[in-house]
Design an enzyme around this catalytic site. Structure first.
Site, PDB file in Angstrom:
ATOM      1  N   THR A 115       0.826  -1.215   0.000  1.00 27.79           N
ATOM      2  CA  THR A 115       0.000   0.000   0.000  1.00 27.79           C
ATOM      3  C   THR A 115       0.857   1.261   0.000  1.00 27.79           C
ATOM      4  O   THR A 115       2.001   1.242   0.479  1.00 27.79           O
ATOM      5  CB  THR A 115      -0.900  -0.021   1.257  1.00 27.79           C
ATOM      6  OG1 THR A 115      -1.476   1.266   1.448  1.00 27.79           O
ATOM      7  CG2 THR A 115      -0.109  -0.343   2.526  1.00 27.79           C
ATOM      8  N   ASP A 116       0.270   2.361  -0.466  1.00 24.38           N
ATOM      9  CA  ASP A 116       0.978   3.652  -0.394  1.00 24.38           C
ATOM     10  C   ASP A 116       1.045   4.167   1.049  1.00 24.38           C
ATOM     11  O   ASP A 116       1.798   5.094   1.341  1.00 24.38           O
ATOM     12  CB  ASP A 116       0.320   4.697  -1.302  1.00 24.38           C
ATOM     13  CG  ASP A 116      -1.138   4.987  -0.969  1.00 24.38           C
ATOM     14  OD1 ASP A 116      -1.717   4.309  -0.091  1.00 24.38           O
ATOM     15  OD2 ASP A 116      -1.715   5.907  -1.593  1.00 24.38           O
ATOM     16  N   GLU A 117       0.252   3.554   1.944  1.00 26.91           N
ATOM     17  CA  GLU A 117       0.202   4.059   3.323  1.00 26.91           C
ATOM     18  C   GLU A 117       1.527   3.853   4.052  1.00 26.91           C
ATOM     19  O   GLU A 117       1.756   4.467   5.095  1.00 26.91           O
ATOM     20  CB  GLU A 117      -0.968   3.419   4.077  1.00 26.91           C
ATOM     21  CG  GLU A 117      -2.278   3.696   3.362  1.00 26.91           C
ATOM     22  CD  GLU A 117      -3.544   3.346   4.131  1.00 26.91           C
ATOM     23  OE1 GLU A 117      -3.510   3.285   5.362  1.00 26.91           O
ATOM     24  OE2 GLU A 117      -4.570   3.136   3.466  1.00 26.91           O
TER      25      GLU A 117
ATOM     26  N   TYR B 182      -1.871  -0.634  10.952  1.00 26.65           N
ATOM     27  CA  TYR B 182      -2.002  -1.294   9.641  1.00 26.65           C
ATOM     28  C   TYR B 182      -0.805  -0.969   8.761  1.00 26.65           C
ATOM     29  O   TYR B 182      -0.127  -1.867   8.251  1.00 26.65           O
ATOM     30  CB  TYR B 182      -3.303  -0.850   8.949  1.00 26.65           C
ATOM     31  CG  TYR B 182      -3.325  -1.146   7.459  1.00 26.65           C
ATOM     32  CD1 TYR B 182      -3.329  -2.457   6.989  1.00 26.65           C
ATOM     33  CD2 TYR B 182      -3.306  -0.115   6.513  1.00 26.65           C
ATOM     34  CE1 TYR B 182      -3.327  -2.734   5.613  1.00 26.65           C
ATOM     35  CE2 TYR B 182      -3.302  -0.379   5.147  1.00 26.65           C
ATOM     36  CZ  TYR B 182      -3.319  -1.687   4.705  1.00 26.65           C
ATOM     37  OH  TYR B 182      -3.306  -1.962   3.354  1.00 26.65           O
TER      38      TYR B 182
ATOM     39  N   LYS C 260       2.262  -3.343   7.252  1.00 25.86           N
ATOM     40  CA  LYS C 260       2.543  -3.514   5.813  1.00 25.86           C
ATOM     41  C   LYS C 260       3.980  -3.093   5.500  1.00 25.86           C
ATOM     42  O   LYS C 260       4.666  -3.749   4.716  1.00 25.86           O
ATOM     43  CB  LYS C 260       1.556  -2.704   4.961  1.00 25.86           C
ATOM     44  CG  LYS C 260       0.120  -3.193   4.984  1.00 25.86           C
ATOM     45  CD  LYS C 260      -0.079  -4.597   4.419  1.00 25.86           C
ATOM     46  CE  LYS C 260       0.144  -4.711   2.928  1.00 25.86           C
ATOM     47  NZ  LYS C 260      -0.262  -6.051   2.409  1.00 25.86           N
TER      48      LYS C 260
HETATM   49  P1  NAD Z   1      -9.608  -7.467   2.160  1.00 26.49           P
HETATM   50  O1  NAD Z   1      -9.622  -7.197   3.630  1.00 26.49           O
HETATM   51  O2  NAD Z   1     -10.823  -7.197   1.350  1.00 26.49           O
HETATM   52  O3  NAD Z   1      -9.217  -8.996   1.897  1.00 26.49           O
HETATM   53  C1  NAD Z   1      -8.212  -9.649   2.614  1.00 26.49           C
HETATM   54  C2  NAD Z   1      -8.336 -11.155   2.344  1.00 26.49           C
HETATM   55  O4  NAD Z   1      -7.290 -11.818   3.055  1.00 26.49           O
HETATM   56  C3  NAD Z   1      -9.665 -11.747   2.860  1.00 26.49           C
HETATM   57  O5  NAD Z   1     -10.196 -12.632   1.893  1.00 26.49           O
HETATM   58  C4  NAD Z   1      -9.249 -12.489   4.114  1.00 26.49           C
HETATM   59  O6  NAD Z   1     -10.083 -13.613   4.400  1.00 26.49           O
HETATM   60  C5  NAD Z   1      -7.835 -12.916   3.767  1.00 26.49           C
HETATM   61  N1  NAD Z   1      -7.015 -13.145   4.965  1.00 26.49           N
HETATM   62  C6  NAD Z   1      -6.879 -12.324   6.052  1.00 26.49           C
HETATM   63  N2  NAD Z   1      -6.071 -12.885   6.959  1.00 26.49           N
HETATM   64  C7  NAD Z   1      -5.666 -14.076   6.435  1.00 26.49           C
HETATM   65  C8  NAD Z   1      -4.806 -15.103   6.890  1.00 26.49           C
HETATM   66  N3  NAD Z   1      -4.198 -15.037   8.082  1.00 26.49           N
HETATM   67  N4  NAD Z   1      -4.607 -16.174   6.090  1.00 26.49           N
HETATM   68  C9  NAD Z   1      -5.213 -16.267   4.883  1.00 26.49           C
HETATM   69  N5  NAD Z   1      -6.052 -15.341   4.411  1.00 26.49           N
HETATM   70  C10 NAD Z   1      -6.272 -14.251   5.175  1.00 26.49           C
HETATM   71  O7  NAD Z   1      -8.350  -6.651   1.608  1.00 26.49           O
HETATM   72  P2  NAD Z   1      -8.133  -5.945   0.206  1.00 26.49           P
HETATM   73  O8  NAD Z   1      -8.664  -4.568   0.279  1.00 26.49           O
HETATM   74  O9  NAD Z   1      -8.578  -6.852  -0.884  1.00 26.49           O
HETATM   75  O10 NAD Z   1      -6.546  -5.833   0.200  1.00 26.49           O
HETATM   76  C11 NAD Z   1      -5.750  -6.885  -0.335  1.00 26.49           C
HETATM   77  C12 NAD Z   1      -4.288  -6.495  -0.261  1.00 26.49           C
HETATM   78  O11 NAD Z   1      -4.075  -5.274  -0.945  1.00 26.49           O
HETATM   79  C13 NAD Z   1      -3.803  -6.258   1.174  1.00 26.49           C
HETATM   80  O12 NAD Z   1      -2.498  -6.784   1.281  1.00 26.49           O
HETATM   81  C14 NAD Z   1      -3.793  -4.746   1.314  1.00 26.49           C
HETATM   82  O13 NAD Z   1      -2.823  -4.325   2.234  1.00 26.49           O
HETATM   83  C15 NAD Z   1      -3.447  -4.329  -0.100  1.00 26.49           C
HETATM   84  N6  NAD Z   1      -3.942  -2.995  -0.521  1.00 26.49           N
HETATM   85  C16 NAD Z   1      -5.259  -2.667  -0.374  1.00 26.49           C
HETATM   86  C17 NAD Z   1      -5.706  -1.424  -0.841  1.00 26.49           C
HETATM   87  C18 NAD Z   1      -7.163  -1.042  -0.743  1.00 26.49           C
HETATM   88  O14 NAD Z   1      -7.514   0.094  -1.091  1.00 26.49           O
HETATM   89  N7  NAD Z   1      -8.072  -1.909  -0.329  1.00 26.49           N
HETATM   90  C19 NAD Z   1      -4.804  -0.536  -1.428  1.00 26.49           C
HETATM   91  C20 NAD Z   1      -3.453  -0.913  -1.558  1.00 26.49           C
HETATM   92  C21 NAD Z   1      -3.042  -2.161  -1.113  1.00 26.49           C
HETATM   93  P1  TYD Z   2     -10.747   3.937   4.252  1.00 28.26           P
HETATM   94  O1  TYD Z   2     -11.690   3.521   3.182  1.00 28.26           O
HETATM   95  O2  TYD Z   2     -10.854   3.298   5.600  1.00 28.26           O
HETATM   96  O3  TYD Z   2      -9.282   3.776   3.650  1.00 28.26           O
HETATM   97  P2  TYD Z   2      -7.832   4.250   4.251  1.00 28.26           P
HETATM   98  O4  TYD Z   2      -8.010   4.709   5.629  1.00 28.26           O
HETATM   99  O5  TYD Z   2      -7.047   2.988   4.163  1.00 28.26           O
HETATM  100  O6  TYD Z   2      -7.365   5.316   3.323  1.00 28.26           O
HETATM  101  O7  TYD Z   2     -10.893   5.503   4.472  1.00 28.26           O
HETATM  102  C1  TYD Z   2     -10.720   6.415   3.390  1.00 28.26           C
HETATM  103  C2  TYD Z   2     -10.811   7.815   3.958  1.00 28.26           C
HETATM  104  O8  TYD Z   2     -12.176   8.052   4.401  1.00 28.26           O
HETATM  105  C3  TYD Z   2      -9.952   8.052   5.185  1.00 28.26           C
HETATM  106  O9  TYD Z   2      -9.436   9.390   5.137  1.00 28.26           O
HETATM  107  C4  TYD Z   2     -10.898   7.918   6.362  1.00 28.26           C
HETATM  108  C5  TYD Z   2     -12.219   8.395   5.788  1.00 28.26           C
HETATM  109  N1  TYD Z   2     -13.439   7.758   6.349  1.00 28.26           N
HETATM  110  C6  TYD Z   2     -14.498   8.567   6.806  1.00 28.26           C
HETATM  111  O10 TYD Z   2     -14.428   9.822   6.764  1.00 28.26           O
HETATM  112  N2  TYD Z   2     -15.612   7.935   7.279  1.00 28.26           N
HETATM  113  C7  TYD Z   2     -15.724   6.587   7.348  1.00 28.26           C
HETATM  114  O11 TYD Z   2     -16.768   6.069   7.848  1.00 28.26           O
HETATM  115  C8  TYD Z   2     -14.646   5.777   6.866  1.00 28.26           C
HETATM  116  C9  TYD Z   2     -14.714   4.276   6.907  1.00 28.26           C
HETATM  117  C10 TYD Z   2     -13.525   6.416   6.357  1.00 28.26           C
END
Ligand code: NAD
Ligand code: TYD
Length: 361
Positions: free
Chosen positions: A136-138, A163, A167
């Protein structure tokens, strides 16, 4: 035939990636999806895939060394695409430990298992094996409200939430494997994704779900925090391209060049729902800006994320293709057409989660 081991494939991005890969490669590849099925994992996301002969689901925890080793022993894995993680910042603030467990220790297990399976006796690695770590960019921390400030691959790591620190730790472990063993790994650091199958704890699906239910739309702080939103299928394509063409030991930023304040996102969702809902739908009258409610800010809330995706464009040819106005429409349409999916994921523990997270805000 190339065999992929995908971790976390039942989650939001993983399931979209699996759809993308079968759409692109059809029967030319095999995918083994290993997922623990936490609250965030949902096999319904893959129901049109599960009957494919070239797809296998294994329910396992990535921290379970024996279970992961067995998958490598029984299959000649060519690619590991590692999504599995605890992914929600608010949950990490309440309960950091599981983030360290899955995101750090789980990544160590995946790296070690792949290393054991792919290593030759002389310490070199078998040909054409690749491990893609999805991050992630975070990990870069937070940017000031300066439109010229971006995250580059060279930006120092400076995570703030449990989180993002977990990561960042996993990214460093991957780098350590490359530096120490010349392990064939690549890291991608992506900005916020949106699209179908996203669990409604994250901003966009939570706002869609609440608006349709006529519930308050919680805005943390002043609503001016900025995220750089990318349509999930663009991310899936970037991961595939980086897996095949990325250089080992390199990290590639993936982002949408689409910075928006949270309040802008919420207003766009309300306007789009107003356009898409038919006049006959009784919910339409309730979907208004009156639902917007400013609530207590998230602890340690990062102000702004913005990715410079120049390296992946120049080296690999990836760029964000989906305009936000199109992607968000597609996304909202998907949620309107899949209300059963939302009902199923918000039944059970979700209400408890929601009340616990938002009651005292
Ligand atoms: P998500 O929470 O929707 O899915 C995570 C998946 O991992 C789920 O299916 C869960 O059951 C599985 N999981 C969790 N713990 C596990 C374990 N111990 N063993 C096996 N499986 C397990 O997450 P996402 O949003 O799809 O993110 C996927 C990846 O992308 C993550 O690594 C996250 O850090 C990264 N990422 C997410 C975003 C975003 O905007 N959502 C952006 C950049 C990077
Ligand atoms: P989120 O979707 O949780 O992603 P991340 O924190 O990983 O960027 O949140 C996106 C942005 O929205 C973040 O600045 C927090 C804000 N946010 C709210 O204002 N209200 C909400 O209920 C949630 C879940 C997030």
């Amino acid at each position: 035939m190339r065999t992929y081991l995908v971790t976390g494939g039942a989650g939001f991005i993983g399931s979209n990636y699996i759809h993308y890969m079968f759409d692109k490669y059809g029967d030319e590849i095999r995918i083994i999806n290993v997922d623990k099925l936490t609250y965030a994992g949902n096999l319904e996301n893959l129901k049109d895939i599960e009957s494919r002969a070239n797809y296998t689901f294994v329910k396992a925890d990535i921290c379970d060394k024996e279970a992961i080793a067995k998958i490598f022993e029984e299959n000649d894995i060519d690619r590991v695409v590692h999504f599995a993680a605890e992914s929600h910042v608010d949950r990490s603030i309440k309960n950091p430990e599981v983030f360290v467990q899955t995101n750090v220790l789980g990544t160590a297990v995946m790296l070690n298992s792949a290393k054991a399976a792919w290593e030759n006796e002389d310490g070199s690695f078998k040909d054409d094996k690749r491990f893609l770590h999805v991050s992630t960019d975070e990990v870069y921390g937070s940017l000031p409200d300066d439109p010229n400030a971006y995250f580059y691959e060279t930006t120092p790591i400076d995570p703030h939430s449990p989180y993002s620190s977990s990561k960042a730790s996993s990214d460093l472990l991957v780098k350590a494997y490359v530096d120490t063993y010349k392990f064939p790994a690549i890291i991608t650091n992506c900005s916020n994704n949106y699209g179908p199958y996203q669990f409604p704890e994250k901003l966009i699906p939570l706002i869609i779900n609440n608006a349709l239910a006529g519930k308050n739309l919680p805005v943390y702080g002043d609503g001016k925090n900025v995220r750089d939103w990318l349509y999930v299928m663009d991310h899936a394509k970037g991961i595939d391209m980086a897996t095949e063409s990325g250089r080992f030991g390199e990290r590639y930023n993936i982002g949408g060049h689409n910075e928006k304040q949270n309040i802008e996102i919420i207003n766009i969702i309300i306007e789009t729902l107003q356009e898409l809902l038919p006049d006959s739908d009784p919910r339409k009258a309730n979907v208004t800006k009156d639902l917007i409610t400013y609530v207590t800010d998230r602890k340690g809330h990062d102000r702004r994320y913005a990715i410079a995706p120049d390296k992946i464009k120049e080296e690999i040819g990836w760029y964000p293709e989906t305009m936000f106005k199109d992607g968000i429409r597609l996304t909202i349409k998907w949620y309107l057409e899949n209300e059963d999916w939302m009902k199923n994921v918000t039944s059970g523990d979700y209400q408890k989660y929601y009340e616990g997270m938002y009651a005292n805000r």
